[in-house]
Design a protein around this motif. Structure first.
Motif, short mmCIF file in Angstrom:
data_model
loop_
_atom_site.label_atom_id
_atom_site.label_comp_id
_atom_site.label_asym_id
_atom_site.label_seq_id
_atom_site.Cartn_x
_atom_site.Cartn_y
_atom_site.Cartn_z
N ALA A 1 38.68 45.79 33.68
CA ALA A 1 37.99 46.66 34.47
C ALA A 1 38.48 46.26 35.82
CB ALA A 1 36.70 47.05 34.32
N VAL A 2 38.59 44.92 36.28
CA VAL A 2 38.59 44.48 37.55
C VAL A 2 40.13 44.72 38.13
CG1 VAL A 2 38.23 42.42 38.65
CG2 VAL A 2 36.96 42.84 36.97
N PRO A 3 40.17 45.13 39.14
CA PRO A 3 41.47 45.41 39.66
C PRO A 3 42.43 44.25 39.78
CG PRO A 3 40.06 46.45 41.07
CD PRO A 3 39.21 45.64 40.11
N PHE A 4 43.65 44.32 39.30
CA PHE A 4 44.53 43.29 39.26
C PHE A 4 44.19 41.96 38.42
CE2 PHE A 4 44.99 45.67 43.42
CZ PHE A 4 45.93 46.08 43.20
N MET A 5 43.39 42.38 37.52
CA MET A 5 43.01 41.12 36.51
C MET A 5 43.57 41.30 34.97
SD MET A 5 41.61 38.75 37.91
CE MET A 5 40.35 37.85 36.88
N GLY A 6 44.32 42.55 34.73
CA GLY A 6 44.55 42.94 33.64
C GLY A 6 45.75 42.09 32.87
N ASP B 1 54.15 38.49 47.45
CA ASP B 1 52.69 39.37 47.80
C ASP B 1 53.01 40.93 47.51
OD1 ASP B 1 49.98 39.20 48.23
OD2 ASP B 1 50.12 39.62 50.27
N VAL B 2 53.55 41.24 46.47
CA VAL B 2 53.63 42.83 45.90
C VAL B 2 52.76 42.93 44.58
CG1 VAL B 2 55.25 44.58 45.13
CG2 VAL B 2 55.98 42.53 46.76
N TRP B 3 51.91 43.80 44.81
CA TRP B 3 51.09 43.87 43.80
C TRP B 3 51.03 45.37 43.28
CZ3 TRP B 3 48.00 40.02 41.97
CH2 TRP B 3 47.87 38.97 42.50
N LEU B 4 51.73 45.60 42.50
CA LEU B 4 52.05 46.93 41.47
C LEU B 4 50.87 47.31 40.64
CD1 LEU B 4 55.69 46.97 40.51
CD2 LEU B 4 54.71 47.82 42.71
N ASP C 1 43.87 36.08 41.18
CA ASP C 1 44.64 37.38 41.34
C ASP C 1 43.91 38.45 41.90
OD1 ASP C 1 46.55 36.24 39.89
OD2 ASP C 1 46.28 37.11 37.74
N TYR C 2 42.58 38.62 42.01
CA TYR C 2 41.80 39.53 42.50
C TYR C 2 41.70 39.15 44.15
CZ TYR C 2 37.63 42.36 44.04
OH TYR C 2 36.67 43.07 44.60
N ALA D 1 43.70 37.08 46.04
CA ALA D 1 45.15 37.35 46.58
C ALA D 1 45.76 38.70 46.77
CB ALA D 1 46.20 36.77 45.53
N ALA D 2 45.29 39.69 45.67
CA ALA D 2 45.68 41.08 46.00
C ALA D 2 44.97 41.79 46.97
CB ALA D 2 45.43 41.89 44.68
N HIS D 3 43.77 41.36 47.42
CA HIS D 3 43.11 41.95 48.41
C HIS D 3 42.83 40.94 49.60
CE1 HIS D 3 41.30 43.76 44.90
NE2 HIS D 3 41.11 44.84 45.41
N GLY D 4 43.70 40.00 49.77
CA GLY D 4 43.68 39.12 51.08
C GLY D 4 42.60 38.54 51.21
N ILE D 5 42.13 37.93 50.14
CA ILE D 5 40.71 37.20 50.39
C ILE D 5 41.20 35.70 50.39
CG2 ILE D 5 38.48 36.84 49.63
CD1 ILE D 5 38.51 39.65 48.49
N ASP D 6 40.60 34.90 51.24
CA ASP D 6 40.47 33.36 51.07
C ASP D 6 39.50 33.10 50.13
OD1 ASP D 6 41.02 30.58 51.21
OD2 ASP D 6 40.34 30.53 53.42
#
Length: 599
Positions: free
Chosen positions: A106-111, A411-414, A500-501, A503-508
């Protein structure tokens, strides 16, 4: 669909046959449901595979008994520290609380982890300290004997005169053990050479070529000239089985078998039919291979070679030598185009330098493997020195290629929808090369336009969202407002890897940890852990398994809109929370069943 285009009745018959076989296999191989979880569940099973992951040692275990009762089809993924030594075939006993797979989908980019679990038919993950795992025996079946033999051969490489990097590279590329050193894996992934670190069609082709060379004298015997094709099929399958029957190796073995079987029967072999036959038989045997990255890359790469190579090679076949030279570049370019959607979806980057690097590797690697085997078998120092030099040369080339600006599309997140759109776009481009009539090209142009529009739709990213997640090691509340992120955790660090979450949202990820409470959309989020009750009234309250206060008093004091039960909450405390929340009309969600995403 492609098969039924030429002969509808025959095509539909084979499609129906394949679907029926896949349906039966899916029912037979369906992962077992997770038994009712409780503290101190006892498991006994056989280790199937072992790998080093970011969270520690990861092993897939085929469970035979749960709490001294027989279990069928239950497979668990053990995650433990590096202190324990496990090998395929070990019969282990462990106690722990299993967590269902797919918790983080359910968490974006964690599937991605969910797809890996589906490919391995894993039903649960168990987090354990090394001291809670006990090896009680060994499975002496043929499968694990072959695994032990591969380990013995790998040991011979490591004890030879080869350098550690060259030895690990030779073992990974020839035996499929995944033993390549971290530095080698990173360099090969960055330059698109990852397919060399597992047994793929490239290796099966080398084996088939060597066997054909060795069996060439049989050709002069007219009475048994065609028997060599049967021997080649047996040899290729022996290699695929010995190296662990990986999806890419099985696919290549099936295609080679189809080709040589046609030669044996004196029939013309179609590479497209061979590919369709291999894919159909593999998915009928194990439909869950569909989720395997190795299967996806292997099929996409071969399809790309068949469709694009002829177009990308500017030289006609009649100029044999020149055609072969340009094929060194046309083949990796075709494979890169066809596998681009899969690579971007799984790895979030695309090595644009993979074409020249792969062309060089195609020439160097057979020589490197030959020298490595000569050095091990005959203890020849000169061969070991040459293998080391070739390995260093490939490593240096990878470093130079990666150092070039623009060498990697990074840094491409499809999103899943963008992945499908990009895949359809590649397929349409391939079909356009072979469609001659104008109506067909106009239809393909329309499909390509729609696919391109789907690709450029950005993935859904809410302006603000809260994620509640956890496992047996603790709980975490994470709130994101744009690129600003705040995290509450019951541990000093996040109990779940969220890289992954982030990196996809640009968070340090190094700056998100904090203490206290948080505001999200005008609502207060809090964690109840330890002996203290949260000071502020919470609208969303996460009750961790470590909370030692009175639950009834806690819920009455806060009167939250939503209660989240941590994944480490035991069965009795979970039942008490359910009763209190039901009585007070408060919604309750269990993090043990899955992550909670609030937007």
């Amino acid at each position: 669909m492609a098969a039924s285009w030429g002969n509808l009745r025959r095509g539909l018959f084979f499609i129906s046959l394949g679907l029926a076989g896949a349906g039966v296999s899916a029912l037979v191989l369906k992962p077992a449901d997770l038994p009712v979880s409780h503290d101190g569940m006892r498991f006994e099973g056989t280790v199937e595979s072992v790998a080093e992951g970011r969270a520690g040692l990861r092993a897939v275990v085929e469970v035979a008994n749960v709490d001294f009762r027989q279990s069928r089809g239950l497979r668990c993924r053990l995650v433990t520290d590096q202190a324990v030594s496990l090998s395929p075939g070990d019969i282990v006993e462990f106690c722990g609380e299993p967590e269902p797979t797919g918790k983080y989908s359910a968490v974006p980019f964690m599937g991605i982890s969910t797809l890996v679990d589906k490919a391995d038919r894993v039903s649960a993950t168990v987090l354990l300290a090394s001291g809670r795992i006990k090896v009680i025996g060994y499975d002496n079946s043929l499968k694990y004997r072959l695994s032990a033999l591969r380990d013995d051969i790998a040991g011979a490489f490591y004890s030879s005169d080869l350098s550690p990097e060259a030895a690990s590279l030779a073992v990974a590329t020839s035996l499929g053990t995944g033993d390549a050193m971290a530095g080698v894996r990173d360099r090969f992934r960055a330059t698109g050479l990852s397919h060399l670190l597992c047994v793929s069609g490239f290796h099966v082709a080398i084996v088939a070529w060597l066997l054909a060379l060795l069996l060439w004298p049989v050709k002069v015997w007219s009475g048994a000239g065609r028997i060599r094709y049967l021997l080649l099929i047996i040899g290729v399958w022996a290699f695929a089985v010995f190296t662990g029957a990986q999806p890419s190796a099985v696919r290549a073995a099936m295609m080679v078998s189809a080709f040589y079987l046609c030669r044996l029967l004196q029939r013309k072999a179609s590479p497209y039919n061979s590919l369709v036959l291999a894919v159909g038989m593999m998915l009928a045997y194990n439909p869950y291979w569909l989720y395997s990255i190795g299967f996806q890359l292997s099929v996409a790469a071969v399809a790309g070679l068949l469709v694009f190579t002829g177009t990308f090679n500017p030289v006609a076949v009649r100029y044999n030598a020149l055609w072969r030279f340009f094929n060194l570049f046309a083949v990796p370019l075709a494979a890169m185009v066809a596998t681009a959607p899969v690579v971007l979806f799984w790895f979030h980057c695309l090595p644009l330098v993979s074409v020249p690097v792969n062309a060089f590797a195609a020439l160097v690697f057979p020589v490197f493997l030959l020298m490595a085997f000569v050095a091990v078998i005959f203890s020849w120092g000169l061969a070991a020195s040459l293998a080391d030099r070739l390995c260093d040369l490939v490593m240096r080339l990878c470093d130079i290629a990666v150092a070039r600006d623009g060498a990697v599309l990074d840094d491409v997140w499809l999103s899943p929808m963008a992945f499908v759109g990009l895949l359809v776009l590649v397929v349409v481009c391939g079909l356009a090369l072979h469609v001659r009539n104008s109506r067909g090209r106009i239809a393909l142009l329309g499909i390509a336009t729609i696919s391109l529009a789907v690709c450029v739709i950005p993935p859904q990213r809410a302006g603000a969202e809260a994620v509640a997640i956890g496992n047996a090691r603790g709980s975490m509340l994470l709130v994101r407002n744009g690129r600003d992120c705040t995290m509450l955790s019951t541990r000093h660090k996040a109990p779940v890897n969220m890289s992954d979450y982030f990196a996809a949202h640009g968070i340090d990820s190094a700056t998100v940890a904090t203490d206290g409470y948080m505001l999200h959309g005008g609502k207060v989020l809090c964690i109840a852990a330890g002996a203290k009750m949260p000071r502020y009234r919470a609208d969303i309250l996460l009750v961790d398994g470590t909370y030692r206060g009175d639950l009834d008093v806690l819920i009455e004091a806060h009167n939250p809109q939503l209660v989240l039960a941590g994944a480490n909450v035991d069965a009795s405390k979970a039942a008490a929370l359910e009763g209190i929340c039901r009585r007070r009309g408060v919604e309750l969600r269990h993090l043990a069943a899955g992550a909670v995403l609030l937007r």
